[in-house]
Design a protein around this motif. Sequence first.
Motif, PDB file in Angstrom:
ATOM      1  N   THR A 216       0.842  -1.190   0.000  1.00 41.53           N
ATOM      2  CA  THR A 216       0.000   0.000   0.000  1.00 41.53           C
ATOM      3  C   THR A 216       0.878   1.241   0.000  1.00 41.53           C
ATOM      4  O   THR A 216       1.928   1.276   0.648  1.00 41.53           O
ATOM      5  N   SER A 217       0.428   2.272  -0.718  1.00 41.37           N
ATOM      6  CA  SER A 217       1.182   3.516  -0.805  1.00 41.37           C
ATOM      7  C   SER A 217       0.675   4.504   0.238  1.00 41.37           C
ATOM      8  O   SER A 217      -0.336   4.270   0.914  1.00 41.37           O
ATOM      9  N   TYR A 218       1.347   5.644   0.343  1.00 39.12           N
ATOM     10  CA  TYR A 218       0.936   6.680   1.281  1.00 39.12           C
ATOM     11  C   TYR A 218      -0.411   7.277   0.893  1.00 39.12           C
ATOM     12  O   TYR A 218      -1.092   7.893   1.728  1.00 39.12           O
ATOM     13  N   LYS A 219      -0.840   7.091  -0.363  1.00 40.94           N
ATOM     14  CA  LYS A 219      -2.144   7.595  -0.804  1.00 40.94           C
ATOM     15  C   LYS A 219      -3.286   6.660  -0.448  1.00 40.94           C
ATOM     16  O   LYS A 219      -4.454   6.996  -0.621  1.00 40.94           O
ATOM     17  N   ASN A 220      -2.972   5.489   0.049  1.00 39.91           N
ATOM     18  CA  ASN A 220      -3.984   4.504   0.370  1.00 39.91           C
ATOM     19  C   ASN A 220      -4.932   4.989   1.472  1.00 39.91           C
ATOM     20  O   ASN A 220      -4.494   5.501   2.506  1.00 39.91           O
ATOM     21  N   LEU A 221      -6.243   4.813   1.256  1.00 40.61           N
ATOM     22  CA  LEU A 221      -7.253   5.101   2.273  1.00 40.61           C
ATOM     23  C   LEU A 221      -8.236   3.940   2.316  1.00 40.61           C
ATOM     24  O   LEU A 221      -8.878   3.624   1.314  1.00 40.61           O
ATOM     25  N   LEU A 222      -8.338   3.305   3.478  1.00 43.54           N
ATOM     26  CA  LEU A 222      -9.354   2.285   3.732  1.00 43.54           C
ATOM     27  C   LEU A 222     -10.199   2.791   4.887  1.00 43.54           C
ATOM     28  O   LEU A 222      -9.704   2.976   5.997  1.00 43.54           O
ATOM     29  N   ASP A 223     -11.506   3.023   4.644  1.00 44.84           N
ATOM     30  CA  ASP A 223     -12.351   3.680   5.639  1.00 44.84           C
ATOM     31  C   ASP A 223     -13.671   2.930   5.788  1.00 44.84           C
ATOM     32  O   ASP A 223     -14.494   2.908   4.877  1.00 44.84           O
ATOM     33  N   ALA A 224     -13.851   2.299   6.954  1.00 43.89           N
ATOM     34  CA  ALA A 224     -15.098   1.598   7.263  1.00 43.89           C
ATOM     35  C   ALA A 224     -15.725   2.194   8.524  1.00 43.89           C
ATOM     36  O   ALA A 224     -16.307   1.486   9.346  1.00 43.89           O
ATOM     37  N   SER A 225     -15.607   3.486   8.677  1.00 43.66           N
ATOM     38  CA  SER A 225     -16.123   4.160   9.863  1.00 43.66           C
ATOM     39  C   SER A 225     -17.653   4.175   9.872  1.00 43.66           C
ATOM     40  O   SER A 225     -18.295   4.134   8.819  1.00 43.66           O
ATOM     41  N   GLY A 226     -18.216   4.232  11.075  1.00 44.17           N
ATOM     42  CA  GLY A 226     -19.657   4.366  11.232  1.00 44.17           C
ATOM     43  C   GLY A 226     -19.968   5.336  12.345  1.00 44.17           C
ATOM     44  O   GLY A 226     -19.242   5.399  13.353  1.00 44.17           O
ATOM     45  N   TYR A 227     -21.039   6.095  12.192  1.00 43.48           N
ATOM     46  CA  TYR A 227     -21.359   7.098  13.213  1.00 43.48           C
ATOM     47  C   TYR A 227     -21.645   6.435  14.562  1.00 43.48           C
ATOM     48  O   TYR A 227     -21.150   6.861  15.602  1.00 43.48           O
ATOM     49  N   LYS A 228     -22.432   5.338  14.535  1.00 39.30           N
ATOM     50  CA  LYS A 228     -22.770   4.652  15.774  1.00 39.30           C
ATOM     51  C   LYS A 228     -21.873   3.447  16.050  1.00 39.30           C
ATOM     52  O   LYS A 228     -21.655   3.084  17.189  1.00 39.30           O
ATOM     53  N   LYS A 229     -21.378   2.808  14.972  1.00 38.95           N
ATOM     54  CA  LYS A 229     -20.537   1.621  15.152  1.00 38.95           C
ATOM     55  C   LYS A 229     -19.572   1.503  13.984  1.00 38.95           C
ATOM     56  O   LYS A 229     -19.983   1.553  12.818  1.00 38.95           O
ATOM     57  N   GLY A 230     -18.291   1.341  14.285  1.00 36.11           N
ATOM     58  CA  GLY A 230     -17.304   1.161  13.230  1.00 36.11           C
ATOM     59  C   GLY A 230     -17.426  -0.198  12.572  1.00 36.11           C
ATOM     60  O   GLY A 230     -17.922  -1.163  13.167  1.00 36.11           O
ATOM     61  N   GLY A 231     -16.978  -0.284  11.343  1.00 36.49           N
ATOM     62  CA  GLY A 231     -17.030  -1.540  10.603  1.00 36.49           C
ATOM     63  C   GLY A 231     -15.762  -2.366  10.778  1.00 36.49           C
ATOM     64  O   GLY A 231     -15.019  -2.200  11.757  1.00 36.49           O
ATOM     65  N   ASN A 232     -15.515  -3.233   9.815  1.00 36.65           N
ATOM     66  CA  ASN A 232     -14.375  -4.149   9.889  1.00 36.65           C
ATOM     67  C   ASN A 232     -13.470  -3.987   8.671  1.00 36.65           C
ATOM     68  O   ASN A 232     -13.962  -3.981   7.531  1.00 36.65           O
ATOM     69  N   ILE A 233     -12.175  -3.879   8.917  1.00 35.52           N
ATOM     70  CA  ILE A 233     -11.172  -3.846   7.851  1.00 35.52           C
ATOM     71  C   ILE A 233     -10.233  -5.026   8.050  1.00 35.52           C
ATOM     72  O   ILE A 233      -9.685  -5.221   9.139  1.00 35.52           O
ATOM     73  N   GLN A 234     -10.055  -5.817   6.999  1.00 37.22           N
ATOM     74  CA  GLN A 234      -9.092  -6.907   7.016  1.00 37.22           C
ATOM     75  C   GLN A 234      -8.103  -6.693   5.882  1.00 37.22           C
ATOM     76  O   GLN A 234      -8.485  -6.680   4.710  1.00 37.22           O
ATOM     77  N   SER A 235      -6.843  -6.511   6.229  1.00 35.19           N
ATOM     78  CA  SER A 235      -5.748  -6.381   5.267  1.00 35.19           C
ATOM     79  C   SER A 235      -4.846  -7.586   5.474  1.00 35.19           C
ATOM     80  O   SER A 235      -4.079  -7.640   6.427  1.00 35.19           O
ATOM     81  N   ILE A 236      -4.926  -8.550   4.561  1.00 32.14           N
ATOM     82  CA  ILE A 236      -4.340  -9.865   4.792  1.00 32.14           C
ATOM     83  C   ILE A 236      -3.465 -10.279   3.619  1.00 32.14           C
ATOM     84  O   ILE A 236      -3.855 -10.134   2.456  1.00 32.14           O
ATOM     85  N   ALA A 237      -2.289 -10.825   3.924  1.00 37.97           N
ATOM     86  CA  ALA A 237      -1.417 -11.404   2.912  1.00 37.97           C
ATOM     87  C   ALA A 237      -0.755 -12.642   3.491  1.00 37.97           C
ATOM     88  O   ALA A 237      -0.458 -12.693   4.693  1.00 37.97           O
ATOM     89  N   ASN A 238      -0.525 -13.625   2.663  1.00 39.79           N
ATOM     90  CA  ASN A 238       0.149 -14.832   3.148  1.00 39.79           C
ATOM     91  C   ASN A 238       1.612 -14.567   3.505  1.00 39.79           C
ATOM     92  O   ASN A 238       2.111 -15.068   4.516  1.00 39.79           O
ATOM     93  N   ASN A 239       2.309 -13.769   2.678  1.00 41.91           N
ATOM     94  CA  ASN A 239       3.741 -13.580   2.876  1.00 41.91           C
ATOM     95  C   ASN A 239       4.095 -12.181   3.355  1.00 41.91           C
ATOM     96  O   ASN A 239       4.583 -12.012   4.469  1.00 41.91           O
ATOM     97  N   TYR A 240       3.876 -11.157   2.520  1.00 43.30           N
ATOM     98  CA  TYR A 240       4.322  -9.803   2.853  1.00 43.30           C
ATOM     99  C   TYR A 240       3.143  -8.829   2.840  1.00 43.30           C
ATOM    100  O   TYR A 240       2.320  -8.842   1.916  1.00 43.30           O
ATOM    101  N   ASN A 241       3.091  -7.972   3.857  1.00 43.83           N
ATOM    102  CA  ASN A 241       2.079  -6.921   3.928  1.00 43.83           C
ATOM    103  C   ASN A 241       2.778  -5.628   4.327  1.00 43.83           C
ATOM    104  O   ASN A 241       3.146  -5.440   5.488  1.00 43.83           O
ATOM    105  N   ILE A 242       3.004  -4.745   3.334  1.00 42.42           N
ATOM    106  CA  ILE A 242       3.653  -3.455   3.564  1.00 42.42           C
ATOM    107  C   ILE A 242       2.553  -2.407   3.650  1.00 42.42           C
ATOM    108  O   ILE A 242       1.952  -2.049   2.638  1.00 42.42           O
ATOM    109  N   ALA A 243       2.252  -1.937   4.857  1.00 48.28           N
ATOM    110  CA  ALA A 243       1.079  -1.105   5.109  1.00 48.28           C
ATOM    111  C   ALA A 243       1.460   0.364   5.255  1.00 48.28           C
ATOM    112  O   ALA A 243       2.281   0.721   6.097  1.00 48.28           O
ATOM    113  N   SER A 244       0.853   1.198   4.420  1.00 45.77           N
ATOM    114  CA  SER A 244       1.024   2.650   4.497  1.00 45.77           C
ATOM    115  C   SER A 244      -0.341   3.304   4.323  1.00 45.77           C
ATOM    116  O   SER A 244      -1.331   2.644   3.988  1.00 45.77           O
ATOM    117  N   GLY A 245      -0.412   4.611   4.550  1.00 45.22           N
ATOM    118  CA  GLY A 245      -1.654   5.334   4.355  1.00 45.22           C
ATOM    119  C   GLY A 245      -2.544   5.297   5.575  1.00 45.22           C
ATOM    120  O   GLY A 245      -2.076   5.194   6.710  1.00 45.22           O
TER     121      GLY A 245
END
Length: 277
Positions: A216-245
Amino acid sequence: SKGVKNKGEISVKPHGTAAMLGKYVSNSGTVKAKLGKIFMGSGEQVTINLQGNDMMNIIVPTNKIGEIKDVNGDSLQYLLSNMGKLEANGGYIQLSAATAASLELGAINTGSSSVIKAATINKSTGKVVIGGEESNFLKMNGTIYVNGDNPGSSAGEVRISGKNVYQGGQIYANGVKGGNVKVHSKDLLVLDGSIQTKGLNEGGSLIVMSENALLTSYKNLLDASGYKKGGNIQSIANNYNIASGVYKAKSISGVGGKIDITANKVALNSANVDASG
């Protein structure tokens, strides 16, 4: 099979079906099918099952890409391209292309001007499906929109899959309840855009998954927000997960959601992670 190229406007009656199928398929025009179905399919043989869950299947992938040129005689970089607008509000949109394993040509390209829209109508949510196991490379830019815009409307669903996937566009699945978005790759998944499954009440489900590496780059946006309850985000890789943003599953007035960043090797590079409530 021959190629199909649309530069004009195609409209079908409500609940109708519009299909563009051929050895290569290109759309820079507009296709509309309110509460209906839109298909873009590239391959030697393509079948459509209007009653089944897998609506369109590529039976025989394209295997002679060196011989394929567009109507102007130019060599193709992708079997299926959308630079225009596909709109099936309350309905279903599917883009599929398959090439033989020995070929290096890209399967699907949605350019920066691409708009794929299946917004909710009343309680009829929209669904967008792009790619498949036989799609060797997907380049996703432009906008995918399955929002629930009307009061009380939930968002729809987006499914993107391929061997290698670049997601640099904007995907919106926002509503009273956030929608469901899943992006899956067999080898490499690159996130360089934004995906939203925000909810006025409850955030939705957002899954990005690679069977090998996820970058993921610095421009990456993953947004599962909720006013009353937040959602679920799963960022999954078998080998490498380089997380930015930015990763957000927060709630303004209730319970925060869940964020899972997983792999055999995980690196957080200037990642902003927020599941507060």
